[in-house]
Design an enzyme around this catalytic site. Structure first.
Site, PDB file in Angstrom:
ATOM      1  NE  ARG A 157      -3.614  -2.266   2.674  1.00  0.00           N
ATOM      2  CZ  ARG A 157      -3.352  -3.446   3.232  1.00  0.00           C
ATOM      3  NH1 ARG A 157      -2.147  -3.672   3.753  1.00  0.00           N
ATOM      4  NH2 ARG A 157      -4.262  -4.405   3.271  1.00  0.00           N
ATOM      5  CE  LYS A 182      -7.732  -1.485   5.540  1.00  0.00           C
ATOM      6  NZ  LYS A 182      -8.497  -1.567   4.271  1.00  0.00           N
ATOM      7  CG  HIS A 253      -5.129   0.545  -3.560  1.00  0.00           C
ATOM      8  ND1 HIS A 253      -4.376   0.625  -2.410  1.00  0.00           N
ATOM      9  CD2 HIS A 253      -6.032  -0.440  -3.339  1.00  0.00           C
ATOM     10  CE1 HIS A 253      -4.822  -0.242  -1.534  1.00  0.00           C
ATOM     11  NE2 HIS A 253      -5.831  -0.910  -2.074  1.00  0.00           N
ATOM     12  NE  ARG A 256      -3.522  -3.727  -1.412  1.00  0.00           N
ATOM     13  CZ  ARG A 256      -2.918  -4.501  -0.528  1.00  0.00           C
ATOM     14  NH1 ARG A 256      -1.605  -4.622  -0.540  1.00  0.00           N
ATOM     15  NH2 ARG A 256      -3.604  -5.171   0.380  1.00  0.00           N
ATOM     16  CG  HIS A 279      -6.505  -8.933   1.413  1.00  0.00           C
ATOM     17  ND1 HIS A 279      -6.828  -9.310   0.125  1.00  0.00           N
ATOM     18  CD2 HIS A 279      -6.368  -7.582   1.377  1.00  0.00           C
ATOM     19  CE1 HIS A 279      -6.875  -8.244  -0.651  1.00  0.00           C
ATOM     20  NE2 HIS A 279      -6.599  -7.180   0.091  1.00  0.00           N
ATOM     21  CE1 TYR A 288      -6.896  -7.365  -7.019  1.00  0.00           C
ATOM     22  CE2 TYR A 288      -7.176  -8.280  -4.825  1.00  0.00           C
ATOM     23  CZ  TYR A 288      -6.873  -7.216  -5.651  1.00  0.00           C
ATOM     24  OH  TYR A 288      -6.550  -6.013  -5.105  1.00  0.00           O
TER      25      TYR A 288
END
Length: 311
Positions: A157, A182, A253, A256, A279, A288
């Site tokens: 990120r 995150k 992003h 990413r 994640h 995805y």
């Protein structure tokens, strides 16, 4: 509204989030959302927590649905659910800490969110055009090329890139250490050989030209030798996307999304992609899988009985 009463409860709730070690950014956002909910209660004449009923929460949800944002458009489902979540988490806190007997938000369901595919995913050729856009003969150009290589190679990120220090980089073995990404989670991510080569050259030969404070250990520095502010990388990516003459809406992003999509199309395991992206839930990564339409069409063409028939 008894402002002192609700203010003290909101302060206690936010303090509980600090105890749970949530980030300051997250707590500030919760504080903002909670203020919106408390303002709604005030408008409804609710003066004490015992007056908050399930119907109150449902009516707040309806108000979120019916209200318009600053652009005069309906609020997105995701926004509505985030705001509702702040209210529900607050009432659960009140119940868990015996301020109220039952949780009025407990049975209020969230709106179903449509699954949206990431937009503007770059093809490998498009990503290459942006990455090659900086003038690597200049100090800033080489720095920017290194940043773009790292973003595309590692899928980290923007904020994670900003926080990288020299100690977080291992260009010999090809790893980056992400500290407090995150959700305040640490992880190790791989980086490819080309990104490693640029990182090594940048650290050994280029970064020294940007150093003003020798004690600033951040990896990427501005022309003034300072740590990147929040929007530097965003502007940088926009600049080179424009230079590369891409019509897609490209932002940090995007790299990413593009990295994850390309790896998945090249048969990377979904669990591996989940670890790479950091994640917490596989649900966040599953989106995805819908992007591999090229592979799906190929299988459809080879396996569907109708496709084997001549016209």
């Amino acid at each position: 509204m008894n402002e002192t009463h609700f203010k003290s409860l909101s302060v206690a709730y936010l303090r509980s989030l600090k105890v749970r070690n949530l980030s300051e950014r997250t707590i500030d956002h919760v504080d903002w959302m909670l203020a919106k909910f408390l303002a709604y209660l005030e408008g409804c004449g609710v003066t004490h927590v015992e007056q908050i009923a399930s119907q109150t929460i449902r009516e707040y949800q309806m108000a979120l649905f019916e209200s318009l944002n600053s652009r005069g458009q309906p609020n997105s489902i995701a926004y509505q659910n985030r705001m509702l979540s702040a209210a529900k988490n607050f009432t659960r806190f009140l119940k868990d800490n015996d301020y109220i007997v039952s949780d009025p938000g407990g049975n209020v369901a969230y709106a179903k969110e449509p699954k949206k595919l990431p937009r503007g995913v770059l093809t490998p050729a498009e990503a290459r055009r942006i990455i090659h856009a900086p003038d690597v003969k200049t100090v800033i150009g080489y720095r920017d090329r290194t940043i773009l290589e790292v973003l595309y190679s590692s899928a980290i990120r923007k904020d994670e890139l900003n926080k990288l220090t020299l100690a977080d980089v291992d260009y010999r073995d090809g790893f980056l250490r992400i500290i407090e990404g995150k959700g305040k989670k640490d992880r190790i991510v791989p980086i490819g050989r080309i990104a490693c080569r640029y990182l090594e050259n940048y650290i050994k030969s280029v970064r020294g030209e940007l150093i003003v404070d020798p004690y600033n250990a951040h990896l990427f520095l501005t022309m003034q030798g300072k740590t990147f502010s929040k929007n530097v990388v965003w502007k940088l990516v926009k600049k080179y996307a424009k230079k590369a003459k891409l019509k897609k809406n490209v932002h940090p992003h995007t790299f990413r999304h593009s990295c994850a999509t390309a790896m998945l199309k090249n048969k990377a395991d979904i669990r591996t992609i989940q670890k790479l992206l950091g994640h917490a839930s596989l649900d966040s990564t599953q989106v995805y899988t819908h992007l591999s339409i090229t592979d799906l069409k190929d299988i459809h063409r080879r396996c569907h009985p109708r496709e084997r028939e001549k016209m």
